[in-house]
Scaffold this active site. Structure first.
Site, PDB file in Angstrom:
ATOM      1  CB  ALA A 154      28.010  42.550  34.391  1.00  0.00           C
ATOM      2  CE1 TYR A 171      28.197  33.746  40.742  1.00  0.00           C
ATOM      3  CE2 TYR A 171      29.345  31.970  41.894  1.00  0.00           C
ATOM      4  CZ  TYR A 171      29.367  33.205  41.262  1.00  0.00           C
ATOM      5  OH  TYR A 171      30.552  33.889  41.135  1.00  0.00           O
ATOM      6  CG  PHE A 185      25.234  29.511  57.034  1.00  0.00           C
ATOM      7  CD1 PHE A 185      23.863  29.471  57.241  1.00  0.00           C
ATOM      8  CD2 PHE A 185      25.782  30.632  56.423  1.00  0.00           C
ATOM      9  CE1 PHE A 185      23.049  30.522  56.835  1.00  0.00           C
ATOM     10  CE2 PHE A 185      24.977  31.688  56.022  1.00  0.00           C
ATOM     11  CZ  PHE A 185      23.604  31.637  56.236  1.00  0.00           C
ATOM     12  NE  ARG A 236      33.951  27.865  51.141  1.00  0.00           N
ATOM     13  CZ  ARG A 236      33.488  26.658  51.487  1.00  0.00           C
ATOM     14  NH1 ARG A 236      34.338  25.700  51.820  1.00  0.00           N
ATOM     15  NH2 ARG A 236      32.199  26.401  51.478  1.00  0.00           N
TER      16      ARG A 236
HETATM   17  N1  LIG Z   1      34.029  38.152  44.746  1.00  0.00           N
HETATM   18  C1  LIG Z   1      34.399  36.879  44.617  1.00  0.00           C
HETATM   19  O1  LIG Z   1      34.845  36.246  45.565  1.00  0.00           O
HETATM   20  C2  LIG Z   1      34.289  36.191  43.279  1.00  0.00           C
HETATM   21  C3  LIG Z   1      34.744  34.867  43.169  1.00  0.00           C
HETATM   22  C4  LIG Z   1      34.639  34.219  41.949  1.00  0.00           C
HETATM   23  C5  LIG Z   1      34.119  34.886  40.859  1.00  0.00           C
HETATM   24  N2  LIG Z   1      33.673  36.178  41.000  1.00  0.00           N
HETATM   25  C6  LIG Z   1      33.103  36.831  39.827  1.00  0.00           C
HETATM   26  O2  LIG Z   1      33.744  38.081  39.619  1.00  0.00           O
HETATM   27  C7  LIG Z   1      32.804  39.014  39.074  1.00  0.00           C
HETATM   28  C8  LIG Z   1      32.783  40.280  39.911  1.00  0.00           C
HETATM   29  O3  LIG Z   1      32.413  39.937  41.238  1.00  0.00           O
HETATM   30  P1  LIG Z   1      32.302  41.035  42.372  1.00  0.00           P
HETATM   31  O4  LIG Z   1      32.583  40.360  43.645  1.00  0.00           O
HETATM   32  O5  LIG Z   1      33.077  42.228  41.999  1.00  0.00           O
HETATM   33  O6  LIG Z   1      30.742  41.352  42.323  1.00  0.00           O
HETATM   34  P2  LIG Z   1      29.964  42.747  42.484  1.00  0.00           P
HETATM   35  O7  LIG Z   1      28.561  42.379  42.795  1.00  0.00           O
HETATM   36  O8  LIG Z   1      30.687  43.657  43.398  1.00  0.00           O
HETATM   37  O9  LIG Z   1      30.021  43.357  41.026  1.00  0.00           O
HETATM   38  C9  LIG Z   1      29.133  42.997  40.014  1.00  0.00           C
HETATM   39  C10 LIG Z   1      28.751  44.249  39.261  1.00  0.00           C
HETATM   40  O10 LIG Z   1      27.912  43.853  38.172  1.00  0.00           O
HETATM   41  C11 LIG Z   1      26.870  44.817  38.059  1.00  0.00           C
HETATM   42  N3  LIG Z   1      25.753  44.161  37.374  1.00  0.00           N
HETATM   43  C12 LIG Z   1      24.935  43.187  37.848  1.00  0.00           C
HETATM   44  N4  LIG Z   1      24.036  42.844  36.921  1.00  0.00           N
HETATM   45  C13 LIG Z   1      24.307  43.597  35.832  1.00  0.00           C
HETATM   46  C14 LIG Z   1      23.721  43.701  34.546  1.00  0.00           C
HETATM   47  N5  LIG Z   1      22.677  42.948  34.202  1.00  0.00           N
HETATM   48  N6  LIG Z   1      24.231  44.600  33.676  1.00  0.00           N
HETATM   49  C15 LIG Z   1      25.276  45.392  34.017  1.00  0.00           C
HETATM   50  N7  LIG Z   1      25.869  45.345  35.214  1.00  0.00           N
HETATM   51  C16 LIG Z   1      25.385  44.456  36.115  1.00  0.00           C
HETATM   52  C17 LIG Z   1      26.570  45.228  39.483  1.00  0.00           C
HETATM   53  O11 LIG Z   1      25.919  46.490  39.546  1.00  0.00           O
HETATM   54  C18 LIG Z   1      27.955  45.251  40.103  1.00  0.00           C
HETATM   55  O12 LIG Z   1      28.541  46.531  39.993  1.00  0.00           O
HETATM   56  C19 LIG Z   1      31.465  38.296  39.009  1.00  0.00           C
HETATM   57  O13 LIG Z   1      31.310  37.759  37.703  1.00  0.00           O
HETATM   58  C20 LIG Z   1      31.628  37.167  40.002  1.00  0.00           C
HETATM   59  O14 LIG Z   1      30.798  36.076  39.700  1.00  0.00           O
HETATM   60  C21 LIG Z   1      33.752  36.841  42.180  1.00  0.00           C
END
Ligand SMILES: NC(=O)c1ccc[n+]([C@@H]2O[C@H](COP(=O)([O-])OP(=O)(O)OC[C@H]3O[C@@H](n4cnc5c(N)ncnc54)[C@H](O)[C@@H]3O)[C@@H](O)[C@H]2O)c1
Length: 337
Positions: free
Chosen positions: A77, A144, A205, A212
């Site tokens: 999350a 972030y 941008f 990447r």
């Molecule tokens: N997508 C990427 O490229 C990427 C890269 C590096 C790290 N990450 C990390 O992986 C994880 C998942 O990323 P994602 O792309 O699936 O993001 P996403 O936004 O699709 O999923 C995040 C989820 O967290 C939930 N959420 C947000 N705040 C919350 C809270 N306070 N309590 C409970 N739930 C909450 C949201 O509703 C959402 O379903 C994150 O920690 C992100 O930082 C993602």
């Protein structure tokens, strides 16, 4: 790893929903905790064996309920919009730092040892050299990224005082089906695809020569499931992703070509925090997990575009909130993306 009771926070999100299903497929009992700020659309992919709990990681009672009977936590999350974090640092820290600390605290109180955390390549900041190895200094360059480094530090501290076994994965540029296409602040792949579906020009941008490595969803979900329980990976952060590198311009061109879209790329001013070239070395994951990304960008884009066409074009959802108006990029205020 089999038959464990596992909590996935952020389990309704892009990566979390795929992860929850993969963990369930491997014979575990899976519960997700999500406050659904990212929507409920991914719950449609679940069968009724996955337990869905609505709650907020920043709320102690919600976390207490969520960790009940749980053996392992996968904490995903987050408010994961890197560019946006520059102008909403407080909101970003509230979710990503405080929410993570509350979840960790309640996991410790419940006696849970195994705690996996999805960190990010962003934590490295501008690299001194590429590909970045895990031993590189973490030098975050946006809020972030600061939150990811900070929570990695919390995990290390509670490991050192014998409370948890952290498993930290640093992902980079993950894409694939279920990633939100209506979010203008993050995810260059779904933004480009959505733009092409709408017949609008993809915006880049700067000059588009930012490099990447775009990682297909299954190439992060399988290794994160594999690594929990491996003693060598306790408190030993690991890069997970592909080493296949493209420029953002090449990605836009590939998207336009694959979608046969009659649009041209538009270039706009650089954002404050964009790193020019950043991708990771994954030899540690190869050595300790036998990991190698399997899906090429071309193949992953085909699968993602196929899914996106089924879902259809989306209206971008703007977040009418800023804590530092003068740092809000004008492409957001003008709702251009
Ligand atoms: N997508 C990427 O490229 C990427 C890269 C590096 C790290 N990450 C990390 O992986 C994880 C998942 O990323 P994602 O792309 O699936 O993001 P996403 O936004 O699709 O999923 C995040 C989820 O967290 C939930 N959420 C947000 N705040 C919350 C809270 N306070 N309590 C409970 N739930 C909450 C949201 O509703 C959402 O379903 C994150 O920690 C992100 O930082 C993602």
């Amino acid at each position: 790893m089999s038959g464990k009771n596992i909590l996935v926070t952020g389990g309704a999100g892009f990566i979390g929903s795929h992860l929850a299903q993969e963990l369930e497929k491997r014979g575990n009992n899976v519960r997700i905790l999500d406050n659904f700020v990212g929507g409920k659309q991914n719950l449609n992919y679940f069968d009724d064996k996955i337990e869905v709990m609505e709650g907020d990681c920043c709320n102690r009672d919600d976390c207490k309920k969520a960790v009940k009977g749980i053996d392992q936590v996968f904490h995903l999350a987050a408010h994961a919009a890197e560019g946006q974090s520059v102008f909403i640092p407080e909101f970003n820290a509230q979710t990503n730092i405080m929410g993570s600390i509350v979840m960790l605290t309640e996991a410790i109180n419940a006696g849970i040892e195994e705690f996996a955390f999805t960190s990010s390549i962003a934590a490295y900041g501008k690299p001194e050299s590429v590909p970045i190895k895990e031993i590189a200094k973490l030098n975050p360059e946006d809020p972030y990224a600061v939150t990811k480094k900070t929570f990695e530090d919390y995990l290390r501290v509670y490991y050192e005082i014998g409370q948890i076994k952290p498993y930290i994965v640093r992902f980079f540029n993950v894409y694939g089906p279920r990633q939100r296409m209506d979010d203008p602040y993050r995810g260059v792949v779904p933004i480009f695809i959505n733009k092409c579906l709408k017949g609008e020009r993809p915006l880049i941008f700067d000059d588009g020569l930012q490099k990447r490595a775009f990682t297909y969803i299954t190439d992060v979900v399988e290794p994160i499931c594999d690594l929990v329980g491996k003693e060598k990976l306790v408190n030993n952060p690991i890069n997970i992703g592909t080493e296949e590198v493209y420029t953002v311009k090449e990605l836009a061109e590939m998207t336009i070509e694959k979608m046969k879209a009659d649009v041209e790329i538009e270039f706009i001013n650089k954002r404050t925090s964009d790193v020019k070239v950043t991708y990771c070395d994954t030899s540690k994951a190869k050595e300790l997990l036998g990991y190698k990304a399997k899906v090429s960008l071309s193949e992953g884009m085909d699968k993602t575009i196929e899914w996106a066409k089924e879902v259809g074009a989306q209206d971008f959802k703007y977040f009418d909130y800023t804590e530092i108006p003068k740092l809000t990029h004008k492409s957001y205020t003008s709702k251009k993306i």
